[in-house]
Scaffold this motif. Structure first.
Motif, PDB file in Angstrom:
ATOM      1  N   GLY A 169       2.686  -3.122 -14.574  1.00  0.00           N
ATOM      2  CA  GLY A 169       3.641  -4.016 -13.931  1.00  0.00           C
ATOM      3  C   GLY A 169       2.978  -4.973 -12.965  1.00  0.00           C
ATOM      4  O   GLY A 169       1.823  -5.365 -13.135  1.00  0.00           O
ATOM      5  N   SER A 170       3.745  -5.342 -11.940  1.00  0.00           N
ATOM      6  CA  SER A 170       3.225  -6.279 -10.948  1.00  0.00           C
ATOM      7  C   SER A 170       3.430  -5.713  -9.552  1.00  0.00           C
ATOM      8  O   SER A 170       4.182  -4.766  -9.348  1.00  0.00           O
ATOM      9  CB  SER A 170       3.911  -7.636 -11.084  1.00  0.00           C
ATOM     10  N   LEU A 171       2.732  -6.304  -8.611  1.00  0.00           N
ATOM     11  CA  LEU A 171       2.810  -5.937  -7.197  1.00  0.00           C
ATOM     12  C   LEU A 171       3.125  -7.224  -6.443  1.00  0.00           C
ATOM     13  O   LEU A 171       2.291  -8.126  -6.357  1.00  0.00           O
ATOM     14  CB  LEU A 171       1.477  -5.334  -6.748  1.00  0.00           C
ATOM     15  N   ALA A 172       4.360  -7.329  -5.938  1.00  0.00           N
ATOM     16  CA  ALA A 172       4.794  -8.543  -5.254  1.00  0.00           C
ATOM     17  C   ALA A 172       4.025  -8.739  -3.952  1.00  0.00           C
ATOM     18  O   ALA A 172       3.510  -7.773  -3.364  1.00  0.00           O
ATOM     19  CB  ALA A 172       6.292  -8.462  -4.952  1.00  0.00           C
ATOM     20  N   ALA A 173       3.952  -9.971  -3.502  1.00  0.00           N
ATOM     21  CA  ALA A 173       3.336 -10.264  -2.201  1.00  0.00           C
ATOM     22  C   ALA A 173       4.046  -9.444  -1.133  1.00  0.00           C
ATOM     23  O   ALA A 173       5.269  -9.383  -1.093  1.00  0.00           O
ATOM     24  CB  ALA A 173       3.443 -11.748  -1.892  1.00  0.00           C
ATOM     25  N   GLY A 174       3.280  -8.741  -0.307  1.00  0.00           N
ATOM     26  CA  GLY A 174       3.834  -7.906   0.756  1.00  0.00           C
ATOM     27  C   GLY A 174       4.248  -6.516   0.319  1.00  0.00           C
ATOM     28  O   GLY A 174       4.601  -5.680   1.154  1.00  0.00           O
ATOM     29  N   GLU A 175       4.196  -6.225  -0.963  1.00  0.00           N
ATOM     30  CA  GLU A 175       4.637  -4.918  -1.478  1.00  0.00           C
ATOM     31  C   GLU A 175       3.587  -3.840  -1.260  1.00  0.00           C
ATOM     32  O   GLU A 175       2.389  -4.093  -1.297  1.00  0.00           O
ATOM     33  CB  GLU A 175       4.958  -5.023  -2.972  1.00  0.00           C
ATOM     34  N   ARG A 176       4.078  -2.609  -1.051  1.00  0.00           N
ATOM     35  CA  ARG A 176       3.258  -1.393  -0.979  1.00  0.00           C
ATOM     36  C   ARG A 176       3.752  -0.475  -2.084  1.00  0.00           C
ATOM     37  O   ARG A 176       4.953  -0.301  -2.237  1.00  0.00           O
ATOM     38  CB  ARG A 176       3.451  -0.684   0.358  1.00  0.00           C
ATOM     39  N   ARG A 177       2.840   0.127  -2.837  1.00  0.00           N
ATOM     40  CA  ARG A 177       3.244   1.032  -3.910  1.00  0.00           C
ATOM     41  C   ARG A 177       2.337   2.260  -3.924  1.00  0.00           C
ATOM     42  O   ARG A 177       1.109   2.131  -3.973  1.00  0.00           O
ATOM     43  CB  ARG A 177       3.155   0.348  -5.258  1.00  0.00           C
ATOM     44  N   GLU A 178       2.944   3.427  -3.888  1.00  0.00           N
ATOM     45  CA  GLU A 178       2.176   4.660  -4.052  1.00  0.00           C
ATOM     46  C   GLU A 178       1.879   4.846  -5.530  1.00  0.00           C
ATOM     47  O   GLU A 178       2.750   4.638  -6.380  1.00  0.00           O
ATOM     48  CB  GLU A 178       2.957   5.859  -3.521  1.00  0.00           C
ATOM     49  N   GLN A 179       0.635   5.225  -5.835  1.00  0.00           N
ATOM     50  CA  GLN A 179       0.212   5.387  -7.219  1.00  0.00           C
ATOM     51  C   GLN A 179      -0.580   6.678  -7.360  1.00  0.00           C
ATOM     52  O   GLN A 179      -1.542   6.897  -6.622  1.00  0.00           O
ATOM     53  CB  GLN A 179      -0.661   4.195  -7.635  1.00  0.00           C
ATOM     54  N   ARG A 180      -0.185   7.523  -8.292  1.00  0.00           N
ATOM     55  CA  ARG A 180      -0.984   8.707  -8.624  1.00  0.00           C
ATOM     56  C   ARG A 180      -2.085   8.269  -9.578  1.00  0.00           C
ATOM     57  O   ARG A 180      -1.853   7.510 -10.510  1.00  0.00           O
ATOM     58  CB  ARG A 180      -0.102   9.764  -9.278  1.00  0.00           C
ATOM     59  N   THR A 181      -3.287   8.751  -9.333  1.00  0.00           N
ATOM     60  CA  THR A 181      -4.426   8.393 -10.174  1.00  0.00           C
ATOM     61  C   THR A 181      -5.471   9.496 -10.044  1.00  0.00           C
ATOM     62  O   THR A 181      -5.171  10.582  -9.546  1.00  0.00           O
ATOM     63  CB  THR A 181      -4.980   6.999  -9.777  1.00  0.00           C
ATOM     64  N   PHE A 182      -6.666   9.248 -10.486  1.00  0.00           N
ATOM     65  CA  PHE A 182      -7.758  10.217 -10.420  1.00  0.00           C
ATOM     66  C   PHE A 182      -9.008   9.542  -9.882  1.00  0.00           C
ATOM     67  O   PHE A 182      -9.228   8.353 -10.122  1.00  0.00           O
ATOM     68  CB  PHE A 182      -8.047  10.796 -11.818  1.00  0.00           C
ATOM     69  N   THR A 183      -9.840  10.296  -9.164  1.00  0.00           N
ATOM     70  CA  THR A 183     -11.108   9.736  -8.707  1.00  0.00           C
ATOM     71  C   THR A 183     -11.899   9.305  -9.944  1.00  0.00           C
ATOM     72  O   THR A 183     -11.865   9.969 -10.980  1.00  0.00           O
ATOM     73  CB  THR A 183     -11.923  10.741  -7.861  1.00  0.00           C
ATOM     74  N   GLY A 184     -12.553   8.183  -9.831  1.00  0.00           N
ATOM     75  CA  GLY A 184     -13.308   7.640 -10.958  1.00  0.00           C
ATOM     76  C   GLY A 184     -12.524   6.662 -11.812  1.00  0.00           C
ATOM     77  O   GLY A 184     -13.094   5.976 -12.651  1.00  0.00           O
ATOM     78  N   HIS A 185     -11.187   6.601 -11.612  1.00  0.00           N
ATOM     79  CA  HIS A 185     -10.393   5.660 -12.398  1.00  0.00           C
ATOM     80  C   HIS A 185     -10.533   4.244 -11.851  1.00  0.00           C
ATOM     81  O   HIS A 185     -10.648   4.040 -10.650  1.00  0.00           O
ATOM     82  CB  HIS A 185      -8.922   6.066 -12.409  1.00  0.00           C
ATOM     83  N   VAL A 186     -10.511   3.276 -12.773  1.00  0.00           N
ATOM     84  CA  VAL A 186     -10.654   1.867 -12.428  1.00  0.00           C
ATOM     85  C   VAL A 186      -9.292   1.181 -12.538  1.00  0.00           C
ATOM     86  O   VAL A 186      -8.563   1.364 -13.513  1.00  0.00           O
ATOM     87  CB  VAL A 186     -11.682   1.181 -13.351  1.00  0.00           C
ATOM     88  N   TRP A 187      -8.978   0.391 -11.506  1.00  0.00           N
ATOM     89  CA  TRP A 187      -7.766  -0.422 -11.472  1.00  0.00           C
ATOM     90  C   TRP A 187      -8.185  -1.884 -11.445  1.00  0.00           C
ATOM     91  O   TRP A 187      -9.190  -2.246 -10.832  1.00  0.00           O
ATOM     92  CB  TRP A 187      -6.913  -0.057 -10.260  1.00  0.00           C
ATOM     93  N   PHE A 188      -7.405  -2.722 -12.135  1.00  0.00           N
ATOM     94  CA  PHE A 188      -7.735  -4.128 -12.352  1.00  0.00           C
ATOM     95  C   PHE A 188      -6.506  -4.961 -12.003  1.00  0.00           C
ATOM     96  O   PHE A 188      -5.385  -4.583 -12.351  1.00  0.00           O
ATOM     97  CB  PHE A 188      -8.108  -4.297 -13.830  1.00  0.00           C
ATOM     98  N   PHE A 189      -6.691  -6.066 -11.307  1.00  0.00           N
ATOM     99  CA  PHE A 189      -5.595  -6.936 -10.899  1.00  0.00           C
ATOM    100  C   PHE A 189      -5.916  -8.370 -11.281  1.00  0.00           C
ATOM    101  O   PHE A 189      -7.079  -8.766 -11.247  1.00  0.00           O
ATOM    102  CB  PHE A 189      -5.409  -6.912  -9.373  1.00  0.00           C
ATOM    103  N   THR A 190      -4.894  -9.144 -11.613  1.00  0.00           N
ATOM    104  CA  THR A 190      -5.090 -10.571 -11.800  1.00  0.00           C
ATOM    105  C   THR A 190      -4.155 -11.313 -10.852  1.00  0.00           C
ATOM    106  O   THR A 190      -3.023 -10.903 -10.616  1.00  0.00           O
ATOM    107  CB  THR A 190      -4.840 -11.032 -13.250  1.00  0.00           C
ATOM    108  N   ARG A 191      -4.689 -12.402 -10.281  1.00  0.00           N
ATOM    109  CA  ARG A 191      -3.911 -13.290  -9.420  1.00  0.00           C
ATOM    110  C   ARG A 191      -3.313 -14.386 -10.298  1.00  0.00           C
ATOM    111  O   ARG A 191      -3.829 -14.649 -11.397  1.00  0.00           O
ATOM    112  CB  ARG A 191      -4.817 -13.912  -8.360  1.00  0.00           C
ATOM    113  N   PRO A 192      -2.268 -15.078  -9.818  1.00  0.00           N
ATOM    114  CA  PRO A 192      -1.704 -16.192 -10.605  1.00  0.00           C
ATOM    115  C   PRO A 192      -2.754 -17.258 -10.956  1.00  0.00           C
ATOM    116  O   PRO A 192      -2.659 -17.907 -11.993  1.00  0.00           O
ATOM    117  CB  PRO A 192      -0.618 -16.768  -9.692  1.00  0.00           C
ATOM    118  N   SER A 193      -3.777 -17.401 -10.133  1.00  0.00           N
ATOM    119  CA  SER A 193      -4.848 -18.379 -10.389  1.00  0.00           C
ATOM    120  C   SER A 193      -5.749 -17.962 -11.546  1.00  0.00           C
ATOM    121  O   SER A 193      -6.568 -18.737 -12.006  1.00  0.00           O
ATOM    122  CB  SER A 193      -5.710 -18.534  -9.136  1.00  0.00           C
ATOM    123  N   GLY A 194      -5.604 -16.695 -11.983  1.00  0.00           N
ATOM    124  CA  GLY A 194      -6.455 -16.173 -13.038  1.00  0.00           C
ATOM    125  C   GLY A 194      -7.612 -15.340 -12.513  1.00  0.00           C
ATOM    126  O   GLY A 194      -8.306 -14.681 -13.284  1.00  0.00           O
TER     127      GLY A 194
END
Length: 108
Positions: free
Chosen positions: A61-86
């Motif tokens: 999904g997406s993360l709005a400007a100013g938003e906080r989200r709790e996320q369950r994950t695992f050590t070693g996992h990679v998270w990737f984000f893109t900005r509107p600029s690319g």
């Protein structure tokens, strides 16, 4: 965790929740389950992806400007984000805690 200061490696803070990456990476299997809090202080919405061990991006999904989200994950996992600029950002989970994404967060 905030990005390192100029001249410092990203994720330089010892014991932080994340290590900011300078190049694309894949998730490592076998880590401990942790809870992180994604905090978007970048001023723009971000698209959120988890990167699996084969390098495939799985949309979270997406993360709005100013938003906080709790996320369950695992050590070693990679998270990737893109900005509107690319611009793309990525981190490897190191442990539980807050991961703040702001204008100073290093892009890939």
């Amino acid at each position: 965790l905030r990005p390192g200061k100029e001249g410092e490696a990203p994720g330089a803070a010892a014991g932080g929740a994340a290590e900011w990456l300078r190049a694309p990476a894949v998730s490592r299997d076998g880590g401990d389950e942790v809870r992180i809090v994604l905090v978007n202080q970048s001023g723009a919405a971000l698209s959120v992806f988890w990167v699996d061990a084969a390098g495939e991006r799985r949309e979270y999904g997406s993360l709005a400007a100013g938003e906080r989200r709790e996320q369950r994950t695992f050590t070693g996992h990679v998270w990737f984000f893109t900005r509107p600029s690319g611009a793309a950002l990525s981190f490897r989970t190191q442990g539980p805690g807050e991961v703040v994404i702001d204008a100073a967060t290093p892009a890939l």
